[in-house]
Design an enzyme around this catalytic site. Structure first.
Site, short mmCIF file in Angstrom:
data_model
loop_
_atom_site.label_atom_id
_atom_site.label_comp_id
_atom_site.label_asym_id
_atom_site.label_seq_id
_atom_site.Cartn_x
_atom_site.Cartn_y
_atom_site.Cartn_z
N CYS A 81 0.80 -1.18 -0.15
CA CYS A 81 0.02 -0.19 0.01
C CYS A 81 0.99 1.29 0.00
CB CYS A 81 -1.04 -0.19 1.14
SG CYS A 81 -1.84 1.45 1.69
N CYS A 84 0.01 3.81 2.66
CA CYS A 84 0.26 3.31 4.22
C CYS A 84 1.59 3.99 4.11
CB CYS A 84 0.21 1.85 4.01
SG CYS A 84 -1.40 1.30 3.86
#
Length: 327
Positions: A81, A84
């Site tokens: 991700c 993230c």
């Protein structure tokens, strides 16, 4: 991201720790003990971890039980991700700066699907808090540091006013050192300025620049696994920019024959952590289409395999399913 009002209304009761009144009593006792210790000239506690990695087996002890003494902020993340990787360093740095006013618990959604589903996470990164056994959502997506601070300040204020929970006094330098000792030291990969520039562009949200940079690396090193992964991540994030999730899902449901609509929702599913759903949707699309449509769905599925990683059990299972519908 707009900071939420920390009124605790609508909080999810996890029913796994003591009642709020007991939590408040325990917090008051802890405050009294700290006051006594400080009056005696004792130093702040140094060996409380401010950032912890949590899984399903440690969740009750590390999150639920701790939440009776200190607010626990949960960072739902995944290795693949991109957003993230922008948010997590901010949260970790603030956990050390706030020095015990909250604990940061990091949960890898790929390895902890039960927790992911229990909290009703719709996409990652997603940040929740647990106070006295009650969970409430804070925000979703990579947010700038000033807004993250505002949310944390509201959370800390609500924890003290509602439950009397104020955390503990920690030496941030020692806590950071403790975390470094606990984390395994991995050898640094060989220096590759072009790859480093691609990573920096991805982490900074420059998706177009990241795509070009990864393609440049692969032009020189076609077998560079790290560049392939980075390119797949950047392309995925670039595709979902500006997509309205509700409209995309409605279009896919209304028009199952629309391959582009199915591809868009598969992208959204993967970014949201619903890996099996994304793979299943594309395998099903391959199965019921022909020609260019089938090839488009197959290629997109292979691209998503790159994002998750070839050794992931879900990729291995989906490859088998793809082979069965193709042959």
């Amino acid at each position: 991201m707009q900071p939420r009002n920390m009124s605790m209304s609508g909080a999810v009761d996890l029913s796994a720790v003591k009642a709020a009144a007991e939590a408040k009593q325990k917090a008051e006792q802890a405050r009294a003990q700290r006051a006594t210790a400080q009056a005696g000239g004792q130093q702040p506690e140094a060996h409380i971890q401010l950032v912890i990695d949590v899984d399903e087996s440690t969740f009750e002890q590390e999150v639920l039980q701790r939440s009776t003494e200190v607010p626990v902020v949960i960072d739902f993340w995944a290795e693949w991700c991109g957003p993230c990787k922008q948010l997590s360093p901010i949260l970790e740095r603030l956990a050390e700066e706030y020095a015990g006013q909250f604990i940061l618990a990091k949960i890898d959604v790929d390895s902890n699907q039960m927790l992911f589903q229990q909290f009703g996470v719709q996409g990652i990164p997603a940040v929740f808090a647990v106070i006295a056994g009650q969970a409430l959502p804070l925000f979703q997506g990579a947010a700038p540091e000033p807004q993250v601070r505002q949310v944390l300040d509201q959370l800390i204020e609500a924890a003290e006013q509602r439950f009397g929970i104020v955390g503990t006094q920690v030496d941030p330098a020692q806590a950071a050192a403790d975390r470094q000792v606990q984390e395994p030291v991995e050898p640094e990969p060989p220096s590759n300025p072009a790859l480093a520039a691609a990573h920096a562009a991805l982490d900074g949200g420059d998706l177009g620049g990241a795509i070009q940079a990864y393609e440049n690396v692969l032009a020189e090193e076609p077998g560079n696994v790290e560049a392939k992964l980075g390119l797949a991540q950047a392309q995925l994030l670039n595709r979902i920019q500006g997509t309205d999730p509700d409209q995309a899902r409605k279009a896919a449901a209304d028009r199952p024959e629309d391959v582009a609509a199915q591809l868009a929702v598969a992208d959204l599913d993967l970014v949201g952590g619903h890996v099996e759903d994304a793979f299943g949707r594309l395998v099903g699309t391959v199965q019921r289409t022909f020609g260019e449509d089938r090839d488009a769905a197959r290629v997109r599925l292979l691209e998503l395999f790159e994002v998750v990683g070839p050794d992931d059990p879900r990729v291995i299972a989906a490859r088998g399913a793809l082979a069965r519908v193709l042959f």
